[in-house]
Design an enzyme around this catalytic site. Sequence first.
Site, mmCIF file in Angstrom:
data_model
loop_
_atom_site.group_PDB
_atom_site.id
_atom_site.type_symbol
_atom_site.label_atom_id
_atom_site.label_comp_id
_atom_site.label_asym_id
_atom_site.label_seq_id
_atom_site.Cartn_x
_atom_site.Cartn_y
_atom_site.Cartn_z
ATOM 1 N N ASP A 1 -41.184 58.760 23.375
ATOM 2 C CA ASP A 1 -40.681 58.526 22.819
ATOM 3 C C ASP A 1 -40.697 59.228 20.936
ATOM 4 O O ASP A 1 -41.854 59.287 21.047
ATOM 5 C CB ASP A 1 -40.431 57.659 22.160
ATOM 6 C CG ASP A 1 -39.420 56.380 23.306
ATOM 7 O OD1 ASP A 1 -38.867 57.420 24.384
ATOM 8 O OD2 ASP A 1 -39.357 55.711 23.616
HETATM 9 N N1 URA Z 1 -42.178 53.191 27.087
HETATM 10 C C1 URA Z 1 -41.179 53.709 25.545
HETATM 11 O O1 URA Z 1 -40.584 53.168 25.128
HETATM 12 N N2 URA Z 1 -41.629 54.569 25.397
HETATM 13 C C2 URA Z 1 -42.734 55.673 25.163
HETATM 14 O O2 URA Z 1 -42.998 56.421 24.386
HETATM 15 C C3 URA Z 1 -43.484 55.096 26.908
HETATM 16 C C4 URA Z 1 -43.591 54.530 27.276
#
Ligand code: URA
Length: 234
Positions: A102
């Site tokens: 993310d």
């Molecule tokens: N899980 C999440 O919620 N975000 C990420 O970036 C990676 C794993």
Amino acid sequence: MMRLDKFLVATHTATRSEAKKMIKRGRVFINDKKATSSDIKIDENQDIVTLDGNIINYSRYEYIMFNKPAGVVSATKDNTCKTVMDIINSPNRNLFPVGRLDKDTEGLMLITDDGALAHNLLAPGKHVDKTYFVRVEGVVTFATADAFAKGVIIDEDYLTKPARLEIINSDDISEVRVTIHEGRFHQIKKMFLSQNMKVIYLKRLSMKNLILDENLEIGCFRKLTQSEIDNLKC
Ligand code: URA
């Protein structure tokens, strides 16, 4: 056999013109002897080529470890945000990030042009362990760890695969390490939300046997070592 300047380009060490300059400046050695011209032929599988004393391994592919900062998107292109590829800024147009983090997640990203390796790390059914450091609003308990081990429901009806949760601190704000074996969109955040807890900081620490180098500062990247590459492939 291959020309020395071509070898430096093929290993993504330099562009053709940079390679010529490096050789002219006496920075490149072949088997401990200073290289004197760009068109020397070398055996890419036998000869030891160094630049400024560092061995250049011959590999068809490039493998980069990146310590992703928050605020950067893990796509190859984005019209509004800075991408990991903007930061890597490599002339190798075939590079891509293996998997997604993310925008607000930090930590380990593998960037490569080796599609077969990426497939082996990401294809459904081949997903490898990924470990995250997580800070959450809420008191994480052994009951949370138990729920994660059994699987929790996210995305309305999806039961997550068994995940390992290790508690580092448990308080109003808790710190934990979580290892998952799959990679659904926002998976860690959704797993904690299923337990009524909000992730406030997320950082990926490892992927399969590749561990984020603790000396690699946030926003920085380096090539993988030969043993890191070999371990990822086995
Ligand atoms: N899980 C999440 O919620 N975000 C990420 O970036 C990676 C794993």
